[in-house]
Motif scaffolding. Structure first.
Motif, PDB file in Angstrom:
ATOM      1  N   VAL A  62       7.815   9.145  -3.903  1.00 34.44           N
ATOM      2  CA  VAL A  62       6.634   9.678  -3.229  1.00 34.44           C
ATOM      3  C   VAL A  62       6.761   9.321  -1.756  1.00 34.44           C
ATOM      4  O   VAL A  62       6.976   8.153  -1.417  1.00 34.44           O
ATOM      5  N   ILE A  63       6.641  10.323  -0.897  1.00 40.57           N
ATOM      6  CA  ILE A  63       6.833  10.105   0.534  1.00 40.57           C
ATOM      7  C   ILE A  63       5.493  10.151   1.250  1.00 40.57           C
ATOM      8  O   ILE A  63       4.741  11.132   1.140  1.00 40.57           O
ATOM      9  N   ALA A  64       5.186   9.086   1.984  1.00 39.13           N
ATOM     10  CA  ALA A  64       3.971   9.021   2.796  1.00 39.13           C
ATOM     11  C   ALA A  64       4.265   9.651   4.153  1.00 39.13           C
ATOM     12  O   ALA A  64       5.097   9.144   4.909  1.00 39.13           O
ATOM     13  N   VAL A  65       3.588  10.745   4.450  1.00 39.26           N
ATOM     14  CA  VAL A  65       3.743  11.425   5.740  1.00 39.26           C
ATOM     15  C   VAL A  65       2.471  11.152   6.534  1.00 39.26           C
ATOM     16  O   VAL A  65       1.450  11.812   6.350  1.00 39.26           O
ATOM     17  N   GLY A  66       2.533  10.147   7.394  1.00 37.30           N
ATOM     18  CA  GLY A  66       1.343   9.761   8.136  1.00 37.30           C
ATOM     19  C   GLY A  66       1.552   8.441   8.839  1.00 37.30           C
ATOM     20  O   GLY A  66       2.688   8.028   9.101  1.00 37.30           O
ATOM     21  N   LEU A  78       2.300   2.260  -5.757  1.00 34.14           N
ATOM     22  CA  LEU A  78       3.608   2.314  -6.420  1.00 34.14           C
ATOM     23  C   LEU A  78       4.180   0.944  -6.739  1.00 34.14           C
ATOM     24  O   LEU A  78       5.298   0.843  -7.250  1.00 34.14           O
ATOM     25  N   LEU A  79       3.432  -0.131  -6.454  1.00 33.61           N
ATOM     26  CA  LEU A  79       3.945  -1.485  -6.687  1.00 33.61           C
ATOM     27  C   LEU A  79       4.411  -1.659  -8.134  1.00 33.61           C
ATOM     28  O   LEU A  79       3.712  -1.274  -9.075  1.00 33.61           O
ATOM     29  N   GLY A  80       5.609  -2.215  -8.294  1.00 26.12           N
ATOM     30  CA  GLY A  80       6.126  -2.520  -9.616  1.00 26.12           C
ATOM     31  C   GLY A  80       6.551  -1.331 -10.438  1.00 26.12           C
ATOM     32  O   GLY A  80       6.916  -1.479 -11.606  1.00 26.12           O
ATOM     33  N   THR A  83       9.133   4.365  -9.343  1.00 27.84           N
ATOM     34  CA  THR A  83       9.041   5.398  -8.306  1.00 27.84           C
ATOM     35  C   THR A  83       9.135   4.748  -6.933  1.00 27.84           C
ATOM     36  O   THR A  83       8.368   3.837  -6.612  1.00 27.84           O
ATOM     37  N   ALA A  84      10.071   5.205  -6.134  1.00 30.49           N
ATOM     38  CA  ALA A  84      10.255   4.654  -4.786  1.00 30.49           C
ATOM     39  C   ALA A  84       9.297   5.311  -3.802  1.00 30.49           C
ATOM     40  O   ALA A  84       8.779   6.403  -4.037  1.00 30.49           O
ATOM     41  N   MET A  85       9.064   4.622  -2.690  1.00 30.21           N
ATOM     42  CA  MET A  85       8.280   5.184  -1.602  1.00 30.21           C
ATOM     43  C   MET A  85       9.186   5.549  -0.434  1.00 30.21           C
ATOM     44  O   MET A  85      10.058   4.770  -0.042  1.00 30.21           O
ATOM     45  N   GLY A  86       8.975   6.724   0.125  1.00 24.59           N
ATOM     46  CA  GLY A  86       9.629   7.114   1.372  1.00 24.59           C
ATOM     47  C   GLY A  86       8.585   7.206   2.471  1.00 24.59           C
ATOM     48  O   GLY A  86       7.383   7.265   2.199  1.00 24.59           O
ATOM     49  N   ILE A  87       9.046   7.202   3.714  1.00 25.30           N
ATOM     50  CA  ILE A  87       8.121   7.281   4.852  1.00 25.30           C
ATOM     51  C   ILE A  87       8.624   8.316   5.850  1.00 25.30           C
ATOM     52  O   ILE A  87       9.792   8.285   6.262  1.00 25.30           O
ATOM     53  N   ILE A  88       7.735   9.235   6.219  1.00 24.40           N
ATOM     54  CA  ILE A  88       7.945  10.079   7.398  1.00 24.40           C
ATOM     55  C   ILE A  88       6.899   9.620   8.408  1.00 24.40           C
ATOM     56  O   ILE A  88       5.716   9.940   8.279  1.00 24.40           O
ATOM     57  N   VAL A 288      11.627   1.008  -1.617  1.00 25.46           N
ATOM     58  CA  VAL A 288      11.426   1.939  -0.501  1.00 25.46           C
ATOM     59  C   VAL A 288      12.742   2.597  -0.109  1.00 25.46           C
ATOM     60  O   VAL A 288      13.820   2.024  -0.289  1.00 25.46           O
ATOM     61  N   ALA A 289      12.637   3.795   0.430  1.00 21.62           N
ATOM     62  CA  ALA A 289      13.798   4.466   1.009  1.00 21.62           C
ATOM     63  C   ALA A 289      14.043   3.900   2.397  1.00 21.62           C
ATOM     64  O   ALA A 289      13.117   3.752   3.193  1.00 21.62           O
ATOM     65  N   ALA A 290      15.295   3.569   2.686  1.00 26.54           N
ATOM     66  CA  ALA A 290      15.655   2.999   3.985  1.00 26.54           C
ATOM     67  C   ALA A 290      17.072   3.428   4.332  1.00 26.54           C
ATOM     68  O   ALA A 290      17.883   3.678   3.430  1.00 26.54           O
TER      69      ALA A 290
END
Length: 328
Positions: A62-66, A78-80, A83-88, A288-290
């Protein structure tokens, strides 16, 4: 191989001019050969958390765009999970994105998503709330509560609020119980840092790392007005830990108490807490995506490598032709 399933959660109210082109950037830059994606826009505060919660363990990312608030909503949901988190990053500060070396250019940040390189990071639980980046009490929390009430928001309005309120603000009395040691402090602010910066490269805890299993507690004591320039410079130069008005303590757990209910912020968002709370680091709680170690050395970001690849692409067939002619 099955395609990765991802979801972009877009906060249309965040950002500084990017929201009008964000969907076209996603469409043009997402690797659709290997990724299937959807886009959902948020409509109210907390909506990103609701959407991410519904999709945890159901999709790959799931990508947070903000901005930092949207990132916090998605990450805390998404803790634990698997599903990874992405960031834009589309906010004014982008503290966690900067700590993770995620590019601020949208198209390049999407390349990070395409690569699907992930890492696990720590988070901080403060009074039952989750901070991914930096939480705090004192002056910055006071300002975040006032700023949230403003109809017109932005960096200039934020700085004007600081300039207006600083002369009127009175440092508060705090008690910290850190590993059994009691610290009674009159503090201008206290930050609980998972990463080194609030955002915009303003570093409150220069040595903090998001995956080192420790939080950095930064206590800025009461100081004279004449010390303001040196403190500002130290925040920008990543040297506040050397300033005589700053005290830095590393820990995994502490108790914080005050004589009154606590006015706090979590990743820049205002919250209200009881007068005694626990603050605890949760190691490696979020995926997280990095960017990978090689990401910025790739041909996409290295003009010299681009030229080298072009030359090699021409040189190889020429050499083959020369060899063929010699064999005639």
């Amino acid at each position: 191989m099955a395609k990765k399933q991802i979801l972009y959660i877009v906060n249309p109210k965040s950002g500084i001019g990017k929201k009008s082109i964000i969907e076209s950037d996603i469409r043009d830059n997402t690797d659709r050969m290997n990724i299937e994606y959807d886009i959902i826009h948020t409509t109210h505060r907390g909506h990103a958390h609701e959407i991410a919660t519904r999709n945890r363990n159901k999709i790959d990312m799931v990508i947070a765009v903000g901005g930092d608030g949207t990132v916090n909503e998605v990450g805390s949901a998404l803790l634990g999970s698997k599903t990874a988190m992405g960031i834009i990053p589309c906010g004014s500060g982008n503290g966690l994105a900067r700590a993770l070396d995620i590019p601020l250019r949208t198209s390049t940040a999407i390349e990070v998503i395409n690569d699907f390189n992930t890492k696990k990071i720590d988070v901080i639980n403060i009074g039952g709330h989750t901070s991914l980046n930096v939480a705090g009490v004192g002056f910055d929390a006071y300002i975040s509560h006032l700023f949230a009430k403003k109809r017109i928001r932005g960096p200039l309005q934020y700085m004007n609020l600081i300039a207006t309120e600083y002369p009127k603000y009175k440092p508060q009395e705090w008690t910290l119980n850190i590993d059994g040691d009691i610290y009674n402090r009159t503090a201008f602010l206290i930050s609980f840092a998972n990463s080194s910066q609030w955002g915009n490269n303003i570093h409150i805890a220069p040595n903090a790392q998001v995956d080192d299993g420790q939080m950095d507690v930064c206590i800025v004591s009461e100081f004279p007005h004449t010390a303001v320039p040196s403190l500002v410079i130290s925040l920008l130069s990543q040297s506040i830990d050397s300033n005589k008005y700053d005290e830095m303590i590393r820990t995994r757990h502490l108790e914080l108490s005050s004589s009154e209910p606590i006015v706090a912020h979590i990743d820049g968002e205002p919250i209200s807490l009881p007068n005694k709370i626990e603050i605890e680091l949760q190691p490696k709680a979020l995926t997280v995506a990095a960017p990978s170690a090689e990401f910025f050395d790739s041909h996409r970001f290295n003009p010299a490598k681009v030229r080298e690849q072009i030359i090699n692409s021409v040189r190889e067939p020429i050499n083959e032709i020369k060899q063929a002619l010699k064999e005639l």
